[in-house]
Design a protein around this motif. Structure first.
Motif, mmCIF file in Angstrom:
data_model
loop_
_atom_site.group_PDB
_atom_site.id
_atom_site.type_symbol
_atom_site.label_atom_id
_atom_site.label_comp_id
_atom_site.label_asym_id
_atom_site.label_seq_id
_atom_site.Cartn_x
_atom_site.Cartn_y
_atom_site.Cartn_z
ATOM 1 N N VAL A 212 0.792 -1.139 -0.034
ATOM 2 C CA VAL A 212 0.373 -0.331 0.348
ATOM 3 C C VAL A 212 0.727 1.249 0.062
ATOM 4 O O VAL A 212 1.631 1.166 0.756
ATOM 5 N N ARG A 213 0.723 2.629 -1.215
ATOM 6 C CA ARG A 213 1.825 3.450 -0.824
ATOM 7 C C ARG A 213 0.911 4.541 -1.698
ATOM 8 O O ARG A 213 -0.066 4.330 -1.753
ATOM 9 N N ASP A 214 1.542 5.466 -0.833
ATOM 10 C CA ASP A 214 1.161 6.748 -0.686
ATOM 11 C C ASP A 214 1.173 7.052 -2.990
ATOM 12 O O ASP A 214 2.077 6.966 -3.650
ATOM 13 N N THR A 215 0.807 8.655 -3.330
ATOM 14 C CA THR A 215 0.029 9.282 -3.914
ATOM 15 C C THR A 215 1.261 10.021 -3.896
ATOM 16 O O THR A 215 1.850 10.739 -3.445
ATOM 17 N N VAL A 216 2.547 10.206 -5.304
ATOM 18 C CA VAL A 216 3.355 10.689 -5.804
ATOM 19 C C VAL A 216 3.046 11.805 -5.804
ATOM 20 O O VAL A 216 2.842 11.857 -6.487
ATOM 21 N N PRO A 217 3.416 12.874 -5.166
ATOM 22 C CA PRO A 217 3.602 14.686 -5.140
ATOM 23 C C PRO A 217 4.856 14.202 -6.431
ATOM 24 O O PRO A 217 5.370 14.056 -7.120
ATOM 25 N N THR A 218 3.600 15.364 -7.383
ATOM 26 C CA THR A 218 4.298 15.862 -8.979
ATOM 27 C C THR A 218 5.541 16.669 -8.587
ATOM 28 O O THR A 218 6.547 16.302 -9.779
ATOM 29 N N GLN A 219 6.190 16.799 -7.317
ATOM 30 C CA GLN A 219 7.510 17.472 -7.733
ATOM 31 C C GLN A 219 8.650 16.286 -7.498
ATOM 32 O O GLN A 219 9.660 16.597 -7.495
ATOM 33 N N PHE A 220 8.641 15.177 -7.274
ATOM 34 C CA PHE A 220 9.061 14.378 -7.154
ATOM 35 C C PHE A 220 10.094 13.702 -7.470
ATOM 36 O O PHE A 220 10.157 13.446 -9.012
ATOM 37 N N ASN A 221 11.373 14.393 -7.949
ATOM 38 C CA ASN A 221 12.513 13.894 -8.866
ATOM 39 C C ASN A 221 13.070 12.844 -8.188
ATOM 40 O O ASN A 221 13.930 12.174 -7.458
ATOM 41 N N HIS A 222 12.569 11.619 -9.249
ATOM 42 C CA HIS A 222 12.936 10.532 -9.237
ATOM 43 C C HIS A 222 14.803 10.148 -9.811
ATOM 44 O O HIS A 222 14.681 9.174 -8.957
ATOM 45 N N ILE A 223 15.564 11.164 -10.089
ATOM 46 C CA ILE A 223 16.698 10.869 -10.456
ATOM 47 C C ILE A 223 17.904 11.161 -8.956
ATOM 48 O O ILE A 223 18.695 10.161 -8.807
ATOM 49 N N THR A 224 16.672 11.700 -8.377
ATOM 50 C CA THR A 224 17.437 11.926 -6.837
ATOM 51 C C THR A 224 16.791 11.220 -5.575
ATOM 52 O O THR A 224 17.803 10.519 -5.355
ATOM 53 N N GLY A 225 15.841 10.327 -5.968
ATOM 54 C CA GLY A 225 15.179 9.435 -5.320
ATOM 55 C C GLY A 225 16.358 8.089 -5.542
ATOM 56 O O GLY A 225 16.848 7.511 -4.811
ATOM 57 N N LEU A 226 16.872 8.081 -6.881
ATOM 58 C CA LEU A 226 18.289 7.005 -7.043
ATOM 59 C C LEU A 226 19.136 7.419 -6.552
ATOM 60 O O LEU A 226 19.753 6.344 -6.283
#
Ligand SMILES: [Zn+2]
Length: 271
Positions: A212-226
């Motif tokens: 069960v996961r939250d909705t991802v905020p549009t500003q979420f930067n997946h490159i920084t996440g990686l």
């Protein structure tokens, strides 16, 4: 009397097996190299450390409180070879310059080729977080698999036993059980997408996301996440493929909404 001769016969067989197997000669090389490294780490530190401008200490004082440096990562590989025997051979030929601490056959047989405290040559040019010399920091485990097959149950069972031993002996953090493809995303894809990372995570080896996961905020930067998870983002496209192979069993290019959702969840859960 009969019993004694039976044991004598067993002993003869064991002695024969130890002294007459195909790796007798390379085992001798291993022992010679161990001797050299032991003499290196046994050296007494000098009293003059740098150069003439720094005054030497009047005498050497050895501390009485120390231990041996321990591995803090486990890197899992597939061999991309035909069988265990071929891999054992590869790792005993000096010209290949590659090795691993453990080789696990598809039948579950475990060959430990190198003492855990020594530096294997399995990671190559690689990176996880800010750790660049992965060989110095890790244990390498090779799974006999040609790269296009599922992993056998017996092999995974043995792997779990080895991982349990390593985690316990060296206090390796749960997050630090990763794949070669994770730390060398532009060069490697092992273990292949069929590897059961979810099962490993359930046993305490490696991270996994929530159902069960939250909705991802549009500003979420997946490159920084990686980058935060540990991936080398020098080649962002390769980092995304590595992440998807590990967490989505997907080998296609490009980040997807599901990939973003899982990455966001991992970041929130662990970092
Ligand atoms: Zn590998």
């Amino acid at each position: 009397m009969k019993k004694i001769s039976f044991f004598a016969a067993c002993l003869t067989v064991i002695t024969f097996a130890c002294n007459n197997h195909p790796y007798k000669a390379t085992n001798k090389v291993y022992k010679q190299q161990v001797k050299q490294y032991l003499s290196t780490i046994g050296e007494i530190p000098p009293i003059s450390i740098l150069n003439d401008t720094i005054p030497p200490s009047p005498y050497w004082v050895g501390t009485t409180n120390f231990g041996i440096r321990k591995p803090s990562y486990v890197i899992i590989h597939h061999t991309a070879q035909h069988n265990t025997e071929q891999t054992l051979k590869t790792f005993t030929l000096p010209r290949t310059a590659v090795s691993a601490h453990y080789v696990i056959g598809s039948d579950g047989k475990v060959f430990q080729m190198l003492n855990d405290y020594f530096r294997g040559q399995h990671a190559g040019v690689s990176r996880w977080g800010n750790q660049l010399d992965m060989n110095s920091a890790s244990i390498g485990i090779e799974l006999d698999n040609n790269g296009f097959e599922y992993f056998e149950q017996a092999q995974i069972n043995s792997l779990l036993v080895v991982l349990g031993k390593l985690k316990k002996n060296y206090n390796i953090p749960t997050a630090n059980f990763i794949g070669h493809g994770d730390i060398a995303p532009t060069r490697k894809n092992d273990p292949n997408w069929r590897f059961p990372w979810k099962l490993l995570a359930e046993k305490g080896f490696g991270l996994w996301y929530d159902e069960v996961r939250d909705t991802v905020p549009t500003q979420f930067n997946h490159i920084t996440g990686l980058r935060i998870v540990g991936y080398d983002i020098k080649d962002t496209s390769a980092a995304i493929v590595a992440f998807k192979r590990h967490f989505l069993q997907d080998t296609t290019k490009g980040m997807t909404p599901l990939g973003r959702e899982i990455l966001f969840n991992l970041q929130k859960k662990y970092f």
